[in-house]
Design an enzyme around this catalytic site. Structure first.
Site, PDB file in Angstrom:
ATOM      1  CB  SER A 152      -0.845  -0.017   1.277  1.00 29.74           C
ATOM      2  OG  SER A 152      -1.436   1.244   1.511  1.00 29.74           O
ATOM      3  CE1 TYR A 165      -3.645  -2.429   5.708  1.00 27.36           C
ATOM      4  CE2 TYR A 165      -3.319  -0.089   5.282  1.00 27.36           C
ATOM      5  CZ  TYR A 165      -3.571  -1.370   4.815  1.00 27.36           C
ATOM      6  OH  TYR A 165      -3.732  -1.598   3.474  1.00 27.36           O
TER       7      TYR A 165
HETATM    8  N1  NAP Z   1      -8.882  -0.929  -0.680  1.00 28.15           N
HETATM    9  C1  NAP Z   1      -7.906  -0.114  -0.371  1.00 28.15           C
HETATM   10  O1  NAP Z   1      -8.109   1.104  -0.200  1.00 28.15           O
HETATM   11  C2  NAP Z   1      -6.496  -0.650  -0.280  1.00 28.15           C
HETATM   12  C3  NAP Z   1      -5.429   0.227  -0.446  1.00 28.15           C
HETATM   13  C4  NAP Z   1      -4.129  -0.255  -0.367  1.00 28.15           C
HETATM   14  C5  NAP Z   1      -3.903  -1.607  -0.127  1.00 28.15           C
HETATM   15  N2  NAP Z   1      -4.971  -2.445   0.049  1.00 28.15           N
HETATM   16  C6  NAP Z   1      -4.692  -3.862   0.315  1.00 28.15           C
HETATM   17  O2  NAP Z   1      -5.341  -4.630  -0.678  1.00 28.15           O
HETATM   18  C7  NAP Z   1      -5.535  -5.966  -0.203  1.00 28.15           C
HETATM   19  C8  NAP Z   1      -6.921  -6.432  -0.590  1.00 28.15           C
HETATM   20  O3  NAP Z   1      -7.875  -5.680   0.111  1.00 28.15           O
HETATM   21  P1  NAP Z   1      -9.227  -5.135  -0.572  1.00 28.15           P
HETATM   22  O4  NAP Z   1      -9.087  -3.682  -0.713  1.00 28.15           O
HETATM   23  O5  NAP Z   1      -9.582  -5.955  -1.751  1.00 28.15           O
HETATM   24  O6  NAP Z   1     -10.239  -5.380   0.646  1.00 28.15           O
HETATM   25  P2  NAP Z   1     -11.433  -6.422   0.860  1.00 28.15           P
HETATM   26  O7  NAP Z   1     -12.464  -6.238  -0.206  1.00 28.15           O
HETATM   27  O8  NAP Z   1     -11.835  -6.243   2.278  1.00 28.15           O
HETATM   28  O9  NAP Z   1     -10.762  -7.851   0.649  1.00 28.15           O
HETATM   29  C9  NAP Z   1      -9.957  -8.478   1.615  1.00 28.15           C
HETATM   30  C10 NAP Z   1      -9.817  -9.943   1.274  1.00 28.15           C
HETATM   31  O10 NAP Z   1      -8.986 -10.579   2.264  1.00 28.15           O
HETATM   32  C11 NAP Z   1      -9.644 -11.764   2.718  1.00 28.15           C
HETATM   33  N3  NAP Z   1      -9.300 -12.048   4.111  1.00 28.15           N
HETATM   34  C12 NAP Z   1      -9.483 -11.238   5.185  1.00 28.15           C
HETATM   35  N4  NAP Z   1      -9.105 -11.868   6.307  1.00 28.15           N
HETATM   36  C13 NAP Z   1      -8.673 -13.106   5.926  1.00 28.15           C
HETATM   37  C14 NAP Z   1      -8.160 -14.228   6.624  1.00 28.15           C
HETATM   38  N5  NAP Z   1      -8.028 -14.217   7.971  1.00 28.15           N
HETATM   39  N6  NAP Z   1      -7.804 -15.331   5.941  1.00 28.15           N
HETATM   40  C15 NAP Z   1      -7.958 -15.378   4.587  1.00 28.15           C
HETATM   41  N7  NAP Z   1      -8.428 -14.341   3.868  1.00 28.15           N
HETATM   42  C16 NAP Z   1      -8.789 -13.228   4.529  1.00 28.15           C
HETATM   43  C17 NAP Z   1     -11.127 -11.451   2.581  1.00 28.15           C
HETATM   44  O11 NAP Z   1     -11.893 -12.639   2.432  1.00 28.15           O
HETATM   45  P3  NAP Z   1     -12.734 -13.370   3.590  1.00 28.15           P
HETATM   46  O12 NAP Z   1     -13.441 -12.322   4.369  1.00 28.15           O
HETATM   47  O13 NAP Z   1     -13.641 -14.273   2.799  1.00 28.15           O
HETATM   48  O14 NAP Z   1     -11.743 -14.144   4.371  1.00 28.15           O
HETATM   49  C18 NAP Z   1     -11.149 -10.678   1.269  1.00 28.15           C
HETATM   50  O15 NAP Z   1     -11.199 -11.575   0.187  1.00 28.15           O
HETATM   51  C19 NAP Z   1      -5.246  -5.904   1.305  1.00 28.15           C
HETATM   52  O16 NAP Z   1      -3.974  -6.459   1.551  1.00 28.15           O
HETATM   53  C20 NAP Z   1      -5.255  -4.414   1.618  1.00 28.15           C
HETATM   54  O17 NAP Z   1      -4.436  -4.097   2.724  1.00 28.15           O
HETATM   55  C21 NAP Z   1      -6.248  -2.002  -0.040  1.00 28.15           C
END
Ligand code: NAP
Length: 277
Positions: A152, A165
Site C-alpha cells: 500500500s 496497519y
Molecule cells: N482498498 C484499499 O483502499 C487498499 C489500499 C491499499 C492496499 N490495500 C490492500 O489490498 C488488499 C486487498 O484488500 P481489498 O481492498 O480488496 O479489501 P477487501 O475487499 O476487504 O478484501 C480483503 C480480502 O482478504 C480476505 N481475508 C481477510 N481476512 C482473511 C483471513 N483471515 N484469511 C484469509 N483471507 C482473509 C477477505 O476474504 P474473507 O473475508 O472471505 O476471508 C477478502 O477476500 C489488502 O492487503 C489491503 O491491505 C487495499
C-alpha cells in the site's frame, strides 16, 4: 502444461479482480479466503464467463490465514491436487483505524498474522515450486514465476491513527524489495513485486472502520479492476515496486526529502479527519 496462480483474499475487492485477470491471461486458479460460499460464487462466475479459456480450472480453498496452520494446509491442498504454483498473489489483508490505545489487541495480532506472517510463510513454502516452474522448459513453458505482494502507499511512511496497519505494509514492502534482490543474486527465475495502491473502492474501508465518504475526493478513487490490471502488468514485467497513481508516485519521491516530523504531522491530520468520533 497448465499454469496455476494462487490468489489469497479472492472472495472480494482486489482479489476477485486479480483472479479474473489471471484467468484471462490463461492461468488456472487456486482461490483462497475464509468465505467458502463467496469463493465458490467467484469461481462459478469466472467459469461461466465466455471470455475465459474453455479449459479454465479453478480450485477453491476456504482458509483462515490468520491461523498459522492455514498456510501449510493450503500448500498441502495444492500438492494433493498435483498443482504447482507459478504465480503467487499475496493479497489477503485488512486494516484498522483509530487511536492505538483504544485498539483491540487481538485485532492487532490478527492483522500482523495475516498481513505479515502468512504472507511471509506463503512465499517460503511455495518458493521451491515457483523456482521449479520458472525453470520449466518445453511445450507450454510457463517462463519466469511471479510473486505479487499487495502492500500500500501506507508502506512509505508511518501512519498515526492506523499505526499497526501502516507498519504491516512497511514490512510487506521491505520484505518484497529484499527478496526481489535476493532472487536476482541467487539466479532464481522468480520475481517479487510490491503493489502500492492508494485508496481503492473495495470492502477495505468498511473493515478498517474508516468513516464513509472520508476521502477528500471519492470520485477519483479507482476501482479494483484498474488497480489489479496495473499490479499484474508491473508484476509480469518483474518490477520491484508498483505504485499506482501519479500523485502517489510524486509523493513517494517527496517523502524521501521531506523532514519526517512534517510527514508525520500531515499523515496524522489526514487520518484524524477520518476518525469516526
Ligand atoms: N482498498 C484499499 O483502499 C487498499 C489500499 C491499499 C492496499 N490495500 C490492500 O489490498 C488488499 C486487498 O484488500 P481489498 O481492498 O480488496 O479489501 P477487501 O475487499 O476487504 O478484501 C480483503 C480480502 O482478504 C480476505 N481475508 C481477510 N481476512 C482473511 C483471513 N483471515 N484469511 C484469509 N483471507 C482473509 C477477505 O476474504 P474473507 O473475508 O472471505 O476471508 C477478502 O477476500 C489488502 O492487503 C489491503 O491491505 C487495499
Amino acid at each position: 502444461m497448465s499454469k496455476w496462480a494462487l490468489v489469497t483474499g479472492a472472495s472480494s475487492g482486489l482479489g476477485v479482480e486479480f483472479a479474473r485477470q489471471l484467468a484471462c491471461r490463461g492461468y488456472n486458479l487456486v482461490l483462497a479466503a475464509r468465505r467458502e460460499e463467496t469463493l465458490t460464487q467467484v469461481a462459478n462466475e469466472l467459469l461461466a464467463d465466455p471470455g475465459n479459456p474453455g479449459n479454465l480450472e479453478i480450485r477453491v480453498f476456504p482458509v483462515d490465514l490468520q491461523d498459522a496452520s492455514g498456510v501449510h494446509r493450503l500448500y498441502e491442498f495444492c500438492k494433493a491436487k498435483g498443482i504447482a504454483i507459478s504465480v503467487l498473489v499475496n493479497n489477503a489483508g485488512f486494516g484498522d483505524h483509530g487511536y492505538f490505545q483504544s485498539g483491540d489487541e487481538k485485532k492487532f495480532s490478527d492483522m500482523i498474522d495475516l498481513n505479515c506472517r502468512s504472507l511471509t510463510s506463503l512465499i517460503h513454502v511455495f518458493l521451491p515450486d515457483l523456482i521449479e516452474q520458472g525453470k520449466a522448459t518445453g511445450d507450454g513453458a510457463p517462463g519466469i514465476s511471479r510473486i505479487l505482494n499487495v502492500a500500500s502507499v501506507a508502506a512509505f511512511q508511518p501512519g498515526p491513527f492506523m499505526a499497526v496497519y501502516y507498519a504491516t505494509k512497511a514490512f510487506v514492502l521491505s520484505l518484497t524489495e529484499a527478496l526481489w534482490k535476493e532472487f536476482r543474486i541467487a539466479g532464481f527465475p522468480v520475481t517479487a513485486t510490491a503493489l502500492c495502491p492508494g485508496p481503492v473502492k473495495t470492502g477495505f474501508q468498511q473493515t478498517a472502520g474508516l468513516r464513509e465518504g472520508s476521502f477528500a475526493n471519492n470520485a477519483r478513487i479507482p476501482g479494483p479492476r484498474e488497480v489489479a490490471a496495473f499490479g499484474l502488468k508491473k508484476t509480469f514485467k518483474g518490477r520491484r515496486v508498483a505504485t499506482h497513481g501519479l500523485m502517489f508516485k510524486i509523493s513517494r519521491g517527496l517523502l524521501r526529502i521531506l523532514p519526517q516530523r512534517a510527514v508525520l504531522s500531515t499523515v496524522a491530520r489526514l487520518q484524524a479527519a477520518r476518525l469516526n468520533s
